[in-house]
Design an enzyme around this catalytic site. Structure first.
Site, PDB file in Angstrom:
ATOM      1  CG  HIS A  70      -2.051   0.942   1.109  1.00 26.40           C
ATOM      2  ND1 HIS A  70      -1.948   2.272   1.394  1.00 26.40           N
ATOM      3  CD2 HIS A  70      -3.313   0.727   0.671  1.00 26.40           C
ATOM      4  CE1 HIS A  70      -3.111   2.850   1.150  1.00 26.40           C
ATOM      5  NE2 HIS A  70      -3.956   1.942   0.708  1.00 26.40           N
ATOM      6  CG  ASP A  94      -9.132  -4.382  -2.487  1.00 28.65           C
ATOM      7  OD1 ASP A  94     -10.271  -4.380  -1.989  1.00 28.65           O
ATOM      8  OD2 ASP A  94      -8.673  -3.446  -3.153  1.00 28.65           O
TER       9      ASP A  94
END
Ligand code: ACO
Length: 428
Positions: A305, A362
């Protein structure tokens, strides 16, 4: 006031340092170019603040995420998606009265124009639902010319309600279209999620009971996706909106930005990757090795991320919820086992440790979506449903701020210097 000094070509310049309410610091370089003739270069905007914002706070090092000051963990446990939508857009948790008014005003708009419905007939059967979603949201601007002026508060409010109300209808219809089932009209007696599930899964020939486990799981996932400050799609919504394009056009642009596999499209990519590993025999170590090899072109989807460099607090909540949902529904998904093995191998691998690559929001969400029957190509649409209040809140904050200027980055040109045109017959 604290300042930062920059020395350029032997001359010293001072710029104000500003501090957010949670102590993040920035150098305000709004006057950098006018004072020095220089601009900053920051590919991917990893060090650039695009705005001041009161909506969402996140600390990537500590794994903190708060909407309007409320920790995501508390909202996930105690609130609902509708309430979180109100909180993000209007800044406070609603009173009972405010909540009921908000809910009513949204439900009033759940149907879509019959002509808009016919537009579905012109998409090929296997169109990706994200293509349909973005097109349909954009097309709403053609149907609601009474509320297109983004600078008028009353028009903003009605557009906001139309978007929140119609997105589940548009999303569910795109699924019905893909499987050739009749479209199911909204039922305003249901909850926001209940109505969506009914439009997705019911058929006129049979009764449909909403499973409370499924409804709760979807509500949780949408809360977790509801906002994430200046990510790629939200920045897109703000950038497009800064030109004073209408709300539908701005949000449709955000939907398109979300679609990419490095952003919201990762949830679909994760499940496809897990399926591939499963079909390949389940050797997770092999795929971890491949992800480390830069020449392979393969990345572990659902890992890493831009902002979280410790852990993604949303992933922690989803991981717990995945176990609960699967247990309650009595589902034994082999992909969950693959995901757990992959996580374990990657988290103990030097490559992933050195680069602070952890499972993101996710990584596990697709396993829940699969368990409740959402088809894989609808996963990113589910993300868009969740992100809608965040996009709207960020757009509203931007458009109502008198200091907003059109977003217009600069560049450092690295192309050819001036040259003269040569006739084609004389080239070569
Ligand atoms: N698998 C393998 N290596 C990775 C991965 C991954 N998933 N993610 C990052 N890396 C490596 C990069 O190759 C790079 O290595 P290097 O320093 O040796 O060159 C290093 O880690 C840093 O990666 P960047 O790409 O520079 O990080 P950036 O912040 O630009 O990208 C992103 C973040 C896009 C999320 C990236 O980690 C990625 O592609 N992940 C997979 C896709 C994904 O899951 N996206 C969803 C994000 S969450 C969301 O949007 C909702």
């Amino acid at each position: 006031m604290k300042t930062a000094k920059i020395i350029l070509d032997g001359k010293e310049y001072e710029f104000p340092v500003i501090e957010g309410t949670e102590g993040e610091k920035a150098i305000d370089i709004s006057n950098l170019r006018s004072q020095t003739g220089y601009i900053t270069l920051d590919e991917g905007y990893a060090n650039s603040g695009a705005t001041l914002s009161e909506i969402t706070f996140l600390d990537g090092e500590k794994g903190i995420l708060r909407y309007r000051g409320y920790p995501i963990e508390e909202l996930a446990e105690k609130s609902t998606f509708m309430e979180v939508a109100y909180l993000l857009i209007y800044g406070e948790l609603p009173t009972e009265r405010e909540f009921q008014d908000f809910r009513q005003s949204i439900f009033h708009h759940t149907m879509i124009h019959e002509d808009l419905k016919r537009l579905y007939d012109h998409f090929p059967k296997d169109s990706h639902p994200m293509a349909i979603l973005a097109s349909m949201i954009n097309t709403l601007s053609g149907y609601y010319v009474d509320s297109m002026n983004p600078l008028k508060r009353d028009q903003q409010e009605v557009s906001i309600r139309r978007l929140l109300a119609k997105t589940p209808t548009i999303a569910a219809y795109s699924h019905k279209k893909s499987i050739g089932h009749p479209m199911v009209y909204p039922d305003n007696k249901r909850s926001y999620i209940g109505n969506f599930l009914r439009m997705m899964f019911s058929v006129p020939a049979e009764d449909y009971e909403i499973d409370p486990v499924v409804e709760k799981a979807i509500d949780l996932l949408l809360i977790l996706h509801a906002d994430h400050e200046q990510n790629c799609s939200t920045s897109t919504v703000r950038l497009v909106g800064s030109s004073q394009a209408n709300l539908y056009a701005s949000i449709a642009s955000g939907v398109n930005a979300l679609w990419g596999p490095l952003h919201g499209g990762a949830n679909q990519a994760v499940i496809e990757m897990l399926e591939h590993i499963y079909e390949d025999g389940g050797n997770t170590a092999k795929f971890v090795e491949m992800a480390k090899d830069k020449t392979s072109g393969f990345r572990l989807m659902g890992f890493g991320h831009r902002v979280y460099k410790n852990f993604d607090p949303r992933a922690k909540i989803i991981k717990r919820a995945t176990d609960e949902v699967l247990a309650k529904m009595g589902i034994n998904d082999p992909l969950l086992e693959i995901a757990q093995k992959l996580e374990e191998v990657a988290l103990n691998d030097e490559y992933f440790k050195e680069r602070n690559l952890y499972p993101n929001v996710d990584f596990y969400s697709g396993i829940i979506y699969r368990a409740v029957g959402i088809p894989t190509n609808m996963f990113t649409v589910m993300f868009a449903l969740g992100r809608m209040p965040g996009w709207i809140a960020q757009w509203r904050e931007m458009i109502n701020n008198p200091k907003t200027r059109i977003g217009r980055p600069r560049q450092i040109y690295t192309g050819a210097n001036q040259r003269s045109f040569v006739e084609r017959s004389k080239r070569g």
